[in-house]
Design a protein around this motif. Structure first.
Motif, short mmCIF file in Angstrom:
data_model
loop_
_atom_site.label_atom_id
_atom_site.label_comp_id
_atom_site.label_asym_id
_atom_site.label_seq_id
_atom_site.Cartn_x
_atom_site.Cartn_y
_atom_site.Cartn_z
N ALA A 184 7.64 -8.21 2.00
CA ALA A 184 7.91 -9.39 1.18
C ALA A 184 7.40 -9.18 -0.24
CB ALA A 184 7.25 -10.62 1.80
N ARG A 185 6.20 -8.61 -0.36
CA ARG A 185 5.64 -8.37 -1.70
C ARG A 185 6.40 -7.28 -2.44
NH1 ARG A 185 -0.54 -8.85 0.54
NH2 ARG A 185 -0.72 -11.15 0.30
N ALA A 186 6.85 -6.28 -1.71
CA ALA A 186 7.65 -5.22 -2.35
C ALA A 186 8.95 -5.82 -2.90
CB ALA A 186 7.96 -4.12 -1.34
N THR A 187 9.54 -6.76 -2.17
CA THR A 187 10.77 -7.41 -2.63
C THR A 187 10.51 -8.23 -3.89
OG1 THR A 187 11.60 -7.54 -0.36
CG2 THR A 187 12.61 -9.00 -2.00
N LEU A 188 9.41 -9.00 -3.88
CA LEU A 188 9.06 -9.78 -5.08
C LEU A 188 8.82 -8.86 -6.27
CD1 LEU A 188 6.59 -12.44 -3.60
CD2 LEU A 188 8.91 -12.84 -4.47
N ILE B 141 5.06 2.24 -13.14
CA ILE B 141 5.54 3.30 -12.24
C ILE B 141 4.52 4.43 -12.15
CG2 ILE B 141 7.30 5.10 -12.00
CD1 ILE B 141 9.31 3.05 -13.11
N LEU B 142 3.91 4.77 -13.27
CA LEU B 142 2.88 5.82 -13.26
C LEU B 142 1.67 5.39 -12.43
CD1 LEU B 142 2.14 8.61 -14.22
CD2 LEU B 142 1.31 7.62 -16.37
N MET B 143 1.28 4.13 -12.53
CA MET B 143 0.17 3.63 -11.71
C MET B 143 0.50 3.74 -10.22
SD MET B 143 -1.62 0.32 -13.50
CE MET B 143 -0.17 -0.55 -14.03
N LEU B 144 1.73 3.40 -9.87
CA LEU B 144 2.13 3.49 -8.47
C LEU B 144 2.11 4.93 -7.98
CD1 LEU B 144 5.11 0.95 -8.43
CD2 LEU B 144 2.85 0.64 -7.40
N LEU C 208 0.20 7.37 -9.14
CA LEU C 208 -1.20 7.79 -9.01
C LEU C 208 -1.85 7.17 -7.78
CD1 LEU C 208 -2.35 7.61 -12.76
CD2 LEU C 208 -1.86 9.65 -11.40
N ALA C 209 -1.37 5.98 -7.38
CA ALA C 209 -1.90 5.33 -6.18
C ALA C 209 -1.19 5.81 -4.91
CB ALA C 209 -1.77 3.82 -6.31
N ARG C 210 -0.28 6.80 -5.09
CA ARG C 210 0.46 7.40 -3.99
C ARG C 210 1.41 6.42 -3.31
NH1 ARG C 210 -4.10 11.40 -1.19
NH2 ARG C 210 -4.57 12.57 -3.10
N ARG C 211 1.89 5.47 -4.07
CA ARG C 211 2.94 4.58 -3.57
C ARG C 211 4.27 5.10 -4.13
NH1 ARG C 211 0.71 0.45 -0.92
NH2 ARG C 211 -1.37 -0.33 -1.52
N ILE C 212 4.62 6.29 -3.68
CA ILE C 212 5.77 7.02 -4.24
C ILE C 212 7.08 6.30 -3.97
CG2 ILE C 212 6.95 9.23 -4.33
CD1 ILE C 212 4.04 9.27 -5.31
N THR D 11 11.71 3.54 -6.02
CA THR D 11 12.62 2.40 -5.88
C THR D 11 12.63 1.55 -7.14
OG1 THR D 11 12.12 2.37 -3.52
CG2 THR D 11 13.26 0.45 -4.43
N SER D 12 11.45 1.38 -7.75
CA SER D 12 11.35 0.60 -8.99
C SER D 12 12.15 1.24 -10.11
CB SER D 12 9.88 0.46 -9.41
OG SER D 12 9.13 -0.21 -8.43
N ALA D 13 12.04 2.56 -10.23
CA ALA D 13 12.79 3.27 -11.27
C ALA D 13 14.29 3.12 -11.05
CB ALA D 13 12.40 4.74 -11.29
#
Length: 646
Positions: free
Chosen positions: A164-168, A198-201, A203-207, A212-214
């Motif tokens: 749900a949070r990823a969708t938001l 995107i760079l923060m994600l 670095l946090a290994r949320r590849i 998907t954001s890009a």
């Protein structure tokens, strides 16, 4: 039931009520942002002119970045909220996307920790007279939401990633990525904050979320561009064409105001940045979010205080969004301090501006809610209302600025394009459609080339005028020469000189007059001359001046002209606008002066000029002046018109 159970049930009920109220606040916020009740063309004005032109450009499938080079893009109606049948759908859907992005971002930030804060969001939005503030806030909440999603699990601001949070989050990303379609100058903040997120994600290994954001950002941008009738092939050129418009803004469009306002705004801005820094994670994880917030504050500062004539409302109202979004991440005491400081400074800045009063502040939420409810009601029950009001508005413009006897394509100088649209005259405009925005040499050349090329309009309605008390001849400077040689004065239309394209172009000759080094604050003598004097003046800021210009704005430069009549006049001078070649003598300050020049009469010859710079630390003292005399055959109809007006 035990006391503990009773207390728990009461707490659960209160929590449910708060969360339900928060959802309602988000819904109200989104509805306020969507302009269900747009405004309509009525009394001609500078802002209405370009806003109307943006709608017509979309309706006529003009190419943004080629046919139209302006601050705004094909979604400009989302910003202007000016009604046009061809762009109404874009305005509503585009606004809904921005509203969804902002509300989704705030839901991510507040719902798990302090949902009650969302009750303040509709108030902050309704106080945003200038919609820039709302658009700026979308990248801000994406940045802060990313900071929470990228935190270590043991950090107080950690936000667990769920579907749900990823969708938001992706809804917010979609909102950010479409901002440049509204206004090209939003691209820096939008892409800057998205890149940081995107760079923060990564670095946090949320590849997966980063990738998907890009993808969502690129796809949203491309779909939005295509849906507005533009070809994807032209999208890169739209951004490259924006570069001189954006980079020249601070020098050419600056307006100075009380520096106290800048100092007041800086106080909560610095406090917000420091509090965010202190509450961020230690080590390298702190760097990107803090830099992202600093960049946001810098953009907001420049947007509001470069042109300090009411634009500072962008900066002052943005403090409310900063305080509200950071309050979801700070400790309670810090959140209260930042909120109180931001509100106090916001009110102080509001009261210092035109129309500033506590009543004006208190009335704005009421107006917002009234316009939203009235607009929704009309959309549902009386959709014909908008078409009728659009037609009535055109009639009012036509009554104010009637035009008759013109056949063929036409353009208007310097700004009043709405008269063409209201009078059903085909518009064939120059690329930079408002003369005050032609403040870099390449922009000046593009407009002049338009007048001498195959796509030149058959008619031109021309009026001598400028904003900010600039020297009139600076605006579309090169085009003045093209108008004098490629067009003939054939009459008048109200406050405009009517000109018609002439083939072949009128023969001209030029003679060098002066080529010399000079200094600011010292006079430059104009030798005796016979003809029109064209000036090119090279004046540049120092290295320190360039740094100040990048960070803020430079002191204004003025030009003083001593006339042979013994009179001395003073105007605002934009150095870059004076580099391509502008009419220096005779002084053209009115339509009558322009007609006299075309008729071969010198009504106000200039004998001496002086560039006045208040600071040699920021502007170089040495300048280079090149003058030449332009001669051409006097226009017969201009001579008749000149004689009739004497």
């Amino acid at each position: 039931m035990s006391a503990t159970q009773t207390s728990g049930a009461r707490y659960a009920w209160q929590d449910w009520l708060v969360r339900l109220s928060a959802v309602a606040a988000l819904l109200v916020s989104g509805l306020i942002i969507v302009p269900f009740q747009p405004w309509f063309a009525q009394v001609p004005s500078l802002d209405m002119s370009w806003a109307f032109a943006m709608n017509v450009a979309v309706a006529e499938h003009m190419v943004f970045g080629k046919d139209v080079i302006f601050t705004f893009g094909p979604w400009a109606s989302v910003y202007t909220t000016l009604y046009h049948p061809a762009t109404d759908t874009i305005m509503l859907i585009g606004s809904a996307i921005i509203a969804a992005g902002l509300c989704a971002g705030f839901a991510l930030l507040a719902f798990d920790r302090r949902p009650a804060l969302l009750l303040l969001l509709p108030l902050a939005i309704s106080e945003s007279i200038l919609r820039d503030t709302i658009f700026f806030a979308v990248p801000l909440v994406v940045l802060l939401a990313t900071a929470r999603l990228s935190c270590a699990e043991d950090h107080p601001n950690f936000l667990k990633l769920t579907p749900a949070r990823a969708t938001l989050f992706l809804v917010s990303v979609c909102g950010v990525s479409t901002l440049p379609l509204i206004k090209g100058s939003f691209a820096g903040l939008a892409f800057g904050e998205l890149g940081c997120a995107i760079l923060m994600l990564i670095l946090a290994r949320r590849i997966t979320l980063a990738a998907t954001s890009a993808i969502v950002a690129i796809v949203s941008l491309c779909i939005g561009w295509s849906a507005s009738g533009q070809s994807l092939v032209n999208l890169p050129n739209f951004f490259t064409a924006q570069r001189p418009i954006i980079s020249g803004y601070s020098e050419a469009m600056s307006v100075h105001g009380p520096f106290l306002e800048v100092g007041l705004w800086m106080l909560p801005a610095v406090v917000a940045l420091w509090m965010f820094f202190v509450n961020s994670e230690r080590g390298y994880r702190r760097l990107l979010p803090v830099l992202g917030l600093a960049f946001y504050l810098f953009v907001v500062f420049k947007a509001g205080f470069v042109r300090q004539d009411g634009h500072q409302r962008m900066s002052s109202t943005s403090l409310l969004f900063v305080a509200l979004s950071l309050a979801t991440m700070l400790r309670k005491r810090e959140a209260v301090v930042l909120g109180c400081a931001s509100i106090a400074i916001w009110i102080s800045l509001e009261l210092s501006m035109a129309q500033g009063s506590l009543k004006y502040i208190a009335d704005r939420p009421l107006w917002s809610y009234a316009m939203t409810s009235d607009g929704l009601a009309r959309r549902l029950t009386d959709p014909a209302y908008f078409g009728n009001e659009f037609t009535n508005g055109l009639m009012k413009v036509r009554q104010t600025e009637p035009v008759s006897g013109i056949e063929g394509t036409t353009d208007v100088y310097p700004t009043d394009l709405s008269m063409l649209f209201a009078n059903d005259i085909p518009w064939l405009g120059r690329p930079i459609l408002q003369s005050y925005s032609v403040y870099r040499p390449q922009l000046d050349q593009a407009n002049a080339d338009h007048l001498t090329g195959k796509s030149a309009p058959q008619n031109v309605l021309f009026s001598v005028g400028a904003i900010d008390d600039r020297l009139r001849a600076l605006e579309d400077a090169l085009s003045w020469g093209a108008l004098l040689t490629n067009y003939s004065i054939v009459g008048q239309q109200g406050k405009f000189i009517q000109m018609k394209k002439t083939l072949p172009p009128r023969a001209t000759s030029t003679t060098p007059l002066v080529d010399t080094d000079a200094k600011t604050n010292e006079p430059v003598v104009i030798p005796a001359h016979d003809g029109i004097v064209i000036a090119r003046i090279h004046m540049r800021p120092t290295l320190l001046g360039q740094a100040v210009l990048m960070a803020y704005k430079l002191p204004q430069v003025y030009i003083e002209l001593a006339l042979t009549t013994g009179k001395t006049v003073r105007y605002r001078y934009i150095p870059e606008m004076g580099e391509t070649g502008f009419v220096l003598s005779p002084l053209v300050a009115s339509n009558d002066d322009f007609v006299a020049m075309a008729a071969g009469h010198d009504t106000a010859s200039v004998k001496e000029i002086r560039l006045v710079s208040p600071s040699n630390l920021l502007w170089k003292k040495n300048i280079h002046v090149t003058l030449e005399t332009l001669r051409m055959q006097p226009q017969a109809d201009a001579q008749k018109l000149f004689s009739s007006t004497k």
